[in-house]
Design a protein around this motif. Structure first.
Motif, PDB file in Angstrom:
ATOM      1  N   GLY A 196     -51.170   1.441   4.079  1.00 54.99           N
ATOM      2  CA  GLY A 196     -52.144   2.419   4.543  1.00 54.99           C
ATOM      3  C   GLY A 196     -53.520   2.278   3.944  1.00 54.99           C
ATOM      4  N   GLN A 219     -52.704  -2.288  19.414  1.00 51.46           N
ATOM      5  CA  GLN A 219     -52.209  -1.119  18.695  1.00 51.46           C
ATOM      6  C   GLN A 219     -51.022  -1.481  17.799  1.00 51.46           C
ATOM      7  N   LYS A 220     -50.135  -2.325  18.303  1.00 50.73           N
ATOM      8  CA  LYS A 220     -49.005  -2.758  17.489  1.00 50.73           C
ATOM      9  C   LYS A 220     -49.475  -3.595  16.303  1.00 50.73           C
ATOM     10  N   ALA A 235     -52.420  -3.416  14.855  1.00 48.62           N
ATOM     11  CA  ALA A 235     -53.101  -2.518  13.917  1.00 48.62           C
ATOM     12  C   ALA A 235     -52.104  -1.754  13.072  1.00 48.62           C
ATOM     13  N   ASP A 236     -51.045  -1.265  13.682  1.00 49.81           N
ATOM     14  CA  ASP A 236     -50.029  -0.526  12.925  1.00 49.81           C
ATOM     15  C   ASP A 236     -49.320  -1.427  11.915  1.00 49.81           C
ATOM     16  N   GLU A 237     -49.024  -2.658  12.304  1.00 49.88           N
ATOM     17  CA  GLU A 237     -48.336  -3.572  11.392  1.00 49.88           C
ATOM     18  C   GLU A 237     -49.217  -3.939  10.199  1.00 49.88           C
ATOM     19  N   PHE A 252     -51.743  -2.215   9.043  1.00 48.18           N
ATOM     20  CA  PHE A 252     -51.969  -0.995   8.260  1.00 48.18           C
ATOM     21  C   PHE A 252     -50.771  -0.691   7.366  1.00 48.18           C
ATOM     22  N   ASN A 253     -49.574  -0.913   7.875  1.00 41.31           N
ATOM     23  CA  ASN A 253     -48.373  -0.661   7.080  1.00 41.31           C
ATOM     24  C   ASN A 253     -48.157  -1.727   6.009  1.00 41.31           C
ATOM     25  N   LYS A 282     -56.087   8.735  19.084  1.00 35.54           N
ATOM     26  CA  LYS A 282     -56.223   8.945  17.643  1.00 35.54           C
ATOM     27  C   LYS A 282     -57.282   8.055  17.010  1.00 35.54           C
ATOM     28  N   ARG A 305     -57.374   2.146  12.842  1.00 37.66           N
ATOM     29  CA  ARG A 305     -56.742   2.699  11.651  1.00 37.66           C
ATOM     30  C   ARG A 305     -57.703   2.582  10.474  1.00 37.66           C
TER      31      ARG A 305
END
Length: 359
Positions: free
Chosen positions: A267, A255-256, A258-260, A262-263, A102, A34
């Motif tokens: 962002g 991946q989880k 990274a998303d956490e 990033f949020n 992605k 991300r």
């Protein structure tokens, strides 16, 4: 006819050998899961030198580096909006992970051990008053380094092997929700691998309780080193079902995570993963010897000057032009004072002359 048919075969052999050598040199992978719009990573297969990975992290955060980076994978981006956090996860024991499409991946050339100490020192020096979050952690080696507000935020984070094992068997651990498949709760190697995933979960969970730290103006740094998958490969073999299940569980957890992260940073964070099969050379840290003064005298018998660093030219130009400016200012002021008409140019003499006349 045989000579004509042998040339293509020879070319094919050379191509296969070159591909094998390239795969051996650039078998490891550097991936960007991300990244914000202000940091631009170009899509391509440019190999990145392993020793320049810290420079990529520093440049993406807006810091300068000693040597110019000519790697085309990182573009200039937005200079006025830099990311508020950089998360770098190093996975040992595998040269490539089945990450989602992605993300952007680059091969690593000459995978040598690296450290983000230079980036951490730059953050601590430039933002010492704002106390940013700097966390460097290697759970399998019980190695942890915290600076700034990380001491208060992650004070409950499990860092020793005993703490990690006890954390796994608590009620709110990942064992209650994570599919283990062929992995076992009774094997020490499997527990080490799962404990590293628990650390990823706890970091995001603890940071979510202090969301104000992700909204300040100081950049944060997270550097994590995971060696549990390497131990699983040594224990069961890389062709075993346990290693395949562990690799898939690790990819999903990364991946989880990274998303956490990033949020949490709205962002505005860069999440990177380095997959390394084995490092080419051990990481050596420079230490200061008590015999350094005597050794330096013997190593430099000709009394030579010490080598200048990259800041020398900047400091030299600042001092030089400041001295020239002060010298010119003194000359101009002295010339004007010497040629000044006291009765016309100076208000002091003018007012005094009028007072004398009135008296």
């Amino acid at each position: 006819m045989r000579r004509r048919g042998g040339a293509p075969c020879a070319m094919e052999v050379v191509a296969l050998v070159a591909a094998a050598c390239l795969a051996g040199v650039c078998g490891d992978e550097f991936s960007v899961l991300r990244s914000p719009q202000s940091v631009v990573f170009r899509d391509g297969s440019w190999p990145i030198p392993g020793e320049r990975i810290p420079d990529v992290a520093a440049l993406s955060m807006g810091f300068s580096v000693e040597d110019d980076l000519s790697w085309p994978g990182l573009a200039v981006g937005d200079l006025f909006h830099r990311p508020r956090a950089t998360v770098l996860v190093t996975v040992k024991g595998v040269d490539k992970l089945a990450l989602p499409v992605k993300g952007i991946s680059y091969p690593i050339e000459n995978a040598v051990p690296f450290s983000l100490d230079s980036v951490a020192n730059a953050i601590h020096t430039l933002f010492s008053e704002e106390t940013p979050v700097v966390l460097q952690l290697a759970p399998s080696e019980e190695r942890v380094y915290m600076v700034g507000k990380a001491n208060s935020v992650f004070e409950d984070l499990s860092v020793t092997l005993r703490q990690l094992r006890n954390r796994l068997f608590q009620d709110n651990s990942i064992l209650s929700s994570l599919p283990l498949n062929s992995l076992s709760r009774n094997n020490e190697v499997d527990l080490l691998f799962l404990s590293e995933l628990q650390v990823l979960h706890d970091i995001a969970s603890l940071l979510s309780r202090h969301k104000h730290l992700a909204k300040d103006h100081s950049p944060d740094l997270y550097s994590l080193e995971l060696a549990g998958l390497e131990e699983v490969g040594k224990r069961y073999g890389e062709d075993s079902q346990q290693f395949k299940d562990a690799s898939q569980i690790l990819v999903d957890s990364l991946q989880k995570f990274a998303d956490e992260m990033f949020n949490l940073y709205s962002g505005n964070a860069v999440v990177e993963v380095v997959a390394v099969k084995t490092f080419n050379s051990p990481l050596t840290r420079k230490t200061r010897s008590i015999l350094q003064s005597s050794q330096s005298e013997t190593e430099n018998p000709y009394n030579l000057a010490y080598p200048y660093n990259y800041n020398y030219s900047v400091i030299f130009n600042i001092i030089l032009w400041m001295m020239i400016g002060l010298a010119l200012a003194v000359i101009v002021i002295s010339y004007n004072l010497w040629n000044m008409d006291p009765g016309y140019d100076s208000i002091i003499y003018r007012m005094t002359n009028q007072k004398i006349r009135m008296d």
